[in-house]
Design an enzyme around this catalytic site. Structure first.
Site, short mmCIF file in Angstrom:
data_model
loop_
_atom_site.label_atom_id
_atom_site.label_comp_id
_atom_site.label_asym_id
_atom_site.label_seq_id
_atom_site.Cartn_x
_atom_site.Cartn_y
_atom_site.Cartn_z
N ASP A 1 -0.74 10.81 0.50
CA ASP A 1 0.08 10.77 -0.72
C ASP A 1 -0.38 11.99 -1.52
O ASP A 1 -0.94 12.93 -0.94
CB ASP A 1 -0.15 9.45 -1.49
CG ASP A 1 0.85 9.25 -2.63
OD1 ASP A 1 2.00 8.91 -2.35
OD2 ASP A 1 0.48 9.45 -3.81
N LYS B 1 -1.73 0.21 -0.89
CA LYS B 1 -1.92 1.57 -1.39
C LYS B 1 -3.38 1.75 -1.74
O LYS B 1 -4.08 0.77 -2.00
CB LYS B 1 -1.05 1.78 -2.64
CG LYS B 1 -0.80 3.23 -2.98
CD LYS B 1 0.34 3.83 -2.19
CE LYS B 1 0.45 5.32 -2.42
NZ LYS B 1 1.65 5.92 -1.79
#
Ligand code: NDP
Length: 453
Positions: free
Chosen positions: A165, A125
């Protein structure tokens, strides 16, 4: 103190001031307790200890120039958590709240989520504390280019494949990919969520929201129930929320809410296709605030400064299904109690970790069907995996083909969560423990096969 508790305590000690990361580790490791006894080989190889330590954490300076000519500096992150079963894969988040602990929590969750999809993807991430809200397109482009100037050396189609995201949608992916292509001089599947014109997949924008609804439909089906005529509350107004609403409506549900960080709208008449198109234009093109909805549709109510779950509790609004799709810890214990009191039977987490631990306890205590984020929102990364496959094969699948594959993947994820929960003695349909165990076993076995590395 149990073996698992010792690991949690050590992780807490080593990672001070990272509450979201610790919360995610506690949630996952507690549900892995039964695997410790069944798999002494994991303990001998310190798999659990290795799992909570990222392979690598990259933090970098991102300088850029705003429209007034002022130099600004943000912080960039990429945490490559675990690549036991495939290249690191996970989104980029641009939001002022981003810090190392948040990126680590998201990267850790991503390991298990990606494993559940059955596709070969590891967990990672990244992101930045940059806030795209209120910035011009040129500012966002300059920021993305500066961000990519460092990120590019850490990623690659077989190494690490980022995606979007919060705060990173089609526009940002375009700027990041364009700059990567320019400085690497190669056109490869290094990012997912790309535009259709340059290597994207059909259904990728829809995938997380659709997937959360497919997962909820699978849970409902275990009780011979469906979305038909159900009142559905959705939070957020971004990518996940919009497409969760679209699919919930398509399956016969009545969607009544959206929110953003300024407030909540409730439309008890139901948000239909036309109203959803208005929201999509407002959010994706005009980049406006959700409160503007009531100017267009005055029968709806706007609640400034409140989130969907506050409003449902305070106004005693009856709902059947909740799809939280904004951010982590958006539902607390009190709000969870209000949701149960107001009739909710099923919750499918579109966002990552939107329910605080005490809220989850409330749902489990009341035997609510609860689809945890790492299973329920895995549709997005699944179609990202399918985008990588199409990129390697240099072709583009039809919309129906991708949607069918997504539906099958969500069905399989639901089944593997249920089967793992059964096999390890958890109450039937404890999807949390099932998701954690099913996701963990594949990664742990791969790590074991590699020896100590
Ligand atoms: P977007 O940026 O497109 O949308 C996020 C939405 O949530 C915005 O409307 C935002 O409002 C709102 N929001 C954010 N924080 C808050 C808050 N504290 N209170 C109220 N509203 C808030 O992001 P996505 O839709 O992509 O992501 C939403 C969630 O889904 C995140 O948890 C993400 O990690 C998760 N997720 C996303 C995937 C994807 O494919 N996009 C895949 C899997 C999970 P505002 O604009 O005012 O900030």
């Amino acid at each position: 103190m149990s073996y698992i508790e010792e690991i949690i305590a050590r992780t807490e000690e080593k990672n001070p001031a990272q509450p979201e990361f610790i919360q995610a580790v506690e949630e996952v490791l507690h549900s892995l307790e039964p695997t410790v006894e069944k798999h002494p080989e994991f303990v001998a190889a310190a798999i659990y200890d290795r799992l909570v330590e990222p392979d690598r954490q990259i933090i970098f300076r991102v300088p850029w120039v705003d429209d007034a000519g002022q130099v600004r500096v943000n912080r960039g992150f990429r945490v490559q958590f675990n690549n036991a079963i495939g290249p690191y894969k996970g989104g980029l988040r641009f939001h002022p709240s981003v810090n190392l602990g948040i990126i680590k929590f998201l990267g850790f969750e991503q390991i298990f989520k990606n494993s559940l999809t059955t596709l070969p993807m590891g967990g990672g991430k990244g992101g930045s504390d940059f806030d795209p809200k209120g910035k011009s397109n040129d500012e966002v482009m300059r920021f993305c280019q500066s961000f990519t100037r460092e990120l590019f050396r850490h990623i690659g189609p077989d190494t690490d494949v980022p995606a979007g995201d919060i705060g990173v949608g089609g526009r940002e992916i375009g700027y990041i990919y364009g700059y990567y292509k320019r400085i690497r001089n190669e056109h490869t599947g290094v990012l997912t969520g790309k535009g259709l014109e340059y290597g994207g997949s059909l259904i990728r924008p829809e995938a997380t929201g659709y997937g959360a609804v497919y997962f909820a439909a699978e849970m409902l089906a275990t009780n011979d129930d469906t979305f038909e005529n159900k009142v559905v509350a959705i939070s957020g107004a971004g990518n996940v929320a919009q497409y969760a609403a679209e699919k919930a409506m398509e399956l016969g549900g009545k969607v009544i809410s959206f929110c953003d960080s300024s407030g909540t709208i409730i439309d008890l008449e139901g948000i239909d296709r036309k109203k959803l198109e208005y929201v999509m234009d407002l959010k994706n093109n005009r980049r406006g605030r959700i409160g503007e909805y009531v100017e267009q549709y005055p029968m709806a109510e706007y609640y400034e400064g409140k989130n969907v779950w506050d409003v449902i509790g305070e106004e005693s609004i009856r709902i059947d299904i909740a799809i939280p799709s904004a951010t982590e810890n958006e539902i607390d214990q009190k709000q969870a109690e209000a949701l149960v009191k107001n009739g909710m039977i099923c919750i499918s987490e579109g966002a990552n970790m939107p329910s605080a631990p005490k809220a989850v306890d409330v749902f489990l205590d009341h035997k609510i069907m609860f689809g945890p984020g790492k299973a329920a929102n895995a549709g997005g990364v699944s179609v990202s995996g399918l985008e990588m496959t199409q990129n390697s094969m240099k072709l583009l699948w039809e919309k129906d083909e991708v949607d069918n594959r997504l539906r099958i993947i969500m069905k399989n994820i639901h089944e593997s969560c249920r089967d793992a929960a059964d096999a390890y003695g958890f109450e039937r349909c404890n999807y949390i423990c099932g998701a954690n165990i099913a996701g963990f076993l594949k990664v742990a076995k791969a790590m074991l096969a590699y020896g100590v590395i």
